[in-house]
Motif scaffolding. Structure first.
Motif, short mmCIF file in Angstrom:
data_model
loop_
_atom_site.label_atom_id
_atom_site.label_comp_id
_atom_site.label_asym_id
_atom_site.label_seq_id
_atom_site.Cartn_x
_atom_site.Cartn_y
_atom_site.Cartn_z
N PRO A 129 0.82 -1.22 0.00
CA PRO A 129 0.00 0.00 0.00
C PRO A 129 0.86 1.28 0.00
CG PRO A 129 -0.83 -1.54 1.64
CD PRO A 129 0.45 -2.11 1.10
N GLU A 130 2.01 1.24 0.67
CA GLU A 130 2.88 2.42 0.71
C GLU A 130 3.42 2.74 -0.67
OE1 GLU A 130 3.59 -0.34 2.75
OE2 GLU A 130 2.49 0.47 4.47
N LYS A 131 3.86 1.72 -1.40
CA LYS A 131 4.39 1.93 -2.75
C LYS A 131 3.30 2.44 -3.69
CE LYS A 131 8.07 -1.53 -2.51
NZ LYS A 131 8.54 -2.82 -3.04
N LEU A 132 2.10 1.88 -3.54
CA LEU A 132 0.99 2.31 -4.37
C LEU A 132 0.62 3.77 -4.08
CD1 LEU A 132 -0.83 1.26 -6.59
CD2 LEU A 132 -2.46 0.59 -4.86
N ALA A 133 0.62 4.14 -2.80
CA ALA A 133 0.31 5.53 -2.42
C ALA A 133 1.38 6.48 -2.96
CB ALA A 133 0.20 5.66 -0.90
N LEU A 134 2.64 6.09 -2.90
CA LEU A 134 3.72 6.90 -3.43
C LEU A 134 3.59 7.04 -4.95
CD1 LEU A 134 6.33 8.48 -3.04
CD2 LEU A 134 7.58 6.30 -3.17
N LEU A 135 3.23 5.96 -5.62
CA LEU A 135 3.03 5.99 -7.07
C LEU A 135 1.93 6.99 -7.42
CD1 LEU A 135 3.79 4.73 -9.85
CD2 LEU A 135 1.91 3.13 -9.47
N GLU A 136 0.85 6.98 -6.67
CA GLU A 136 -0.25 7.91 -6.95
C GLU A 136 0.17 9.36 -6.69
OE1 GLU A 136 -3.75 6.56 -4.94
OE2 GLU A 136 -3.82 4.71 -6.10
N ARG A 137 0.96 9.61 -5.64
CA ARG A 137 1.44 10.98 -5.37
C ARG A 137 2.36 11.47 -6.49
NH1 ARG A 137 2.10 9.13 -0.02
NH2 ARG A 137 4.35 9.03 -0.31
N LEU A 138 3.27 10.62 -6.93
CA LEU A 138 4.17 11.00 -8.02
C LEU A 138 3.38 11.24 -9.31
CD1 LEU A 138 7.19 8.58 -7.46
CD2 LEU A 138 7.09 11.03 -6.97
N ALA A 139 2.38 10.42 -9.56
CA ALA A 139 1.55 10.59 -10.76
C ALA A 139 0.79 11.92 -10.69
CB ALA A 139 0.57 9.43 -10.90
N GLU A 140 0.30 12.28 -9.52
CA GLU A 140 -0.42 13.54 -9.37
C GLU A 140 0.51 14.73 -9.58
OE1 GLU A 140 -3.43 15.98 -9.29
OE2 GLU A 140 -3.63 13.81 -9.25
N LYS A 141 1.73 14.65 -9.07
CA LYS A 141 2.71 15.72 -9.30
C LYS A 141 3.02 15.85 -10.79
CE LYS A 141 5.09 15.56 -4.86
NZ LYS A 141 6.38 15.35 -4.19
N THR A 142 3.15 14.72 -11.45
CA THR A 142 3.45 14.73 -12.88
C THR A 142 2.30 15.36 -13.66
OG1 THR A 142 4.78 12.75 -12.62
CG2 THR A 142 4.10 13.30 -14.85
N ARG A 143 1.08 14.97 -13.33
CA ARG A 143 -0.09 15.54 -14.02
C ARG A 143 -0.17 17.04 -13.79
NH1 ARG A 143 -3.80 10.68 -12.22
NH2 ARG A 143 -3.68 9.41 -14.10
N THR A 144 0.11 17.48 -12.58
CA THR A 144 0.07 18.91 -12.27
C THR A 144 1.10 19.66 -13.10
OG1 THR A 144 -0.66 18.44 -10.01
CG2 THR A 144 0.29 20.61 -10.42
N ALA A 145 2.32 19.13 -13.19
CA ALA A 145 3.36 19.78 -13.99
C ALA A 145 2.98 19.81 -15.47
CB ALA A 145 4.70 19.07 -13.80
N LEU A 146 2.40 18.72 -15.97
CA LEU A 146 1.97 18.69 -17.37
C LEU A 146 0.87 19.70 -17.63
CD1 LEU A 146 1.99 14.83 -18.01
CD2 LEU A 146 3.51 16.52 -19.03
N ASP A 147 -0.09 19.82 -16.70
CA ASP A 147 -1.16 20.81 -16.85
C ASP A 147 -0.59 22.22 -16.87
OD1 ASP A 147 -3.06 18.81 -16.94
OD2 ASP A 147 -3.64 19.03 -14.82
N GLN A 148 0.37 22.49 -16.01
CA GLN A 148 0.98 23.83 -15.97
C GLN A 148 1.76 24.11 -17.25
OE1 GLN A 148 3.19 23.91 -12.31
NE2 GLN A 148 1.36 24.25 -11.07
N LEU A 149 2.42 23.11 -17.80
CA LEU A 149 3.12 23.29 -19.08
C LEU A 149 2.14 23.61 -20.20
CD1 LEU A 149 5.83 20.48 -19.04
CD2 LEU A 149 6.24 22.91 -19.37
N ARG A 150 1.01 22.90 -20.21
CA ARG A 150 -0.01 23.17 -21.24
C ARG A 150 -0.56 24.58 -21.09
NH1 ARG A 150 -2.26 18.22 -19.53
NH2 ARG A 150 -1.22 16.55 -20.63
N GLU A 151 -0.85 24.98 -19.85
CA GLU A 151 -1.38 26.33 -19.61
C GLU A 151 -0.39 27.39 -20.05
OE1 GLU A 151 -2.39 26.51 -15.48
OE2 GLU A 151 -4.01 25.05 -15.69
N ALA A 152 0.89 27.19 -19.77
CA ALA A 152 1.92 28.15 -20.17
C ALA A 152 1.98 28.26 -21.69
CB ALA A 152 3.28 27.76 -19.60
N GLY A 153 1.87 27.14 -22.38
CA GLY A 153 1.88 27.15 -23.84
C GLY A 153 0.66 27.87 -24.41
#
Length: 183
Positions: A129-153
């Motif tokens: 469960p800890e690894k899965l929770a960490l995977l979800e947190r990293l995925a959320e950070k990645t999605r946030t960064a991708l959204d911000q890149l799209r908005e900047a473009g």
């Protein structure tokens, strides 16, 4: 030097100066914003595949962590293989490719994608469960960064369109593919 030769020398110098100025103006117009936009398209192209590969990876990791059966393992391995391809494409983006304000976001994505891949490999070896929770947190950070890149473009594209509209107010209305006669 005669007076006539002096006049020709001055005219020759003026013609040379005007020629250099004209070529300089043409060069500035043709090489202005195009390289930035071309670079942005090349740099951001592999990033378009990150989120579509990340979503199935997360879903299959959740199913594998809960069930652990052969079918969920196989689906997880397929998603992991697809994400490995995306990781390779993201890692081929040159470091520091974008030196503008969104360069930090690009570097964040470049750092997060390999971490997600390695963590998914660890989950394939043994899901917790800890690894899965960490995977979800990293995925959320990645999605946030991708959204911000799209908005900047989008903001840059909007600003460029407004700048062009300010320079030539009727340009969007005067040039339209429908306005041209079909051949």
């Amino acid at each position: 030097m005669t007076r006539r030769a002096q006049h020709f020398a001055v005219i020759g110098i003026l013609v040379a100066c005007l020629t250099v100025t004209a070529f300089g103006a043409i060069g500035v117009q043709t090489s202005g914003p195009a390289p930035i936009e071309a670079e942005a398209a090349v740099v951001l192209a592999p990033l378009d595949d990150v989120e579509p590969a990340l979503t199935p990876l997360l879903e299959s990791a959740r199913r594998y962590a809960v069930g652990g059966d052969a079918a969920s393992r196989e689906a997880f391995e397929r998603a992991l293989a697809r994400f490995a391809e995306v990781r390779a494409a993201v890692e081929h983006i040159p470091a520091g490719a974008k030196q503008r304000e969104d360069g930090q976001l690009l570097e964040a994505v470049r750092a997060l994608v390999p971490r997600i891949h390695l963590l998914a490999l660890e989950i394939a070896d043994g899901a917790t469960p800890e690894k899965l929770a960490l995977l979800e947190r990293l995925a959320e950070k990645t999605r946030t960064a991708l959204d911000q890149l799209r908005e900047a473009g989008e903001l840059r594209a909007r600003a460029a369109a407004e700048k062009i509209a300010g320079l030539a107010p009727r340009a969007p209305e005067s040039w339209s593919p429908r306005a041209w006669p079909s051949s």
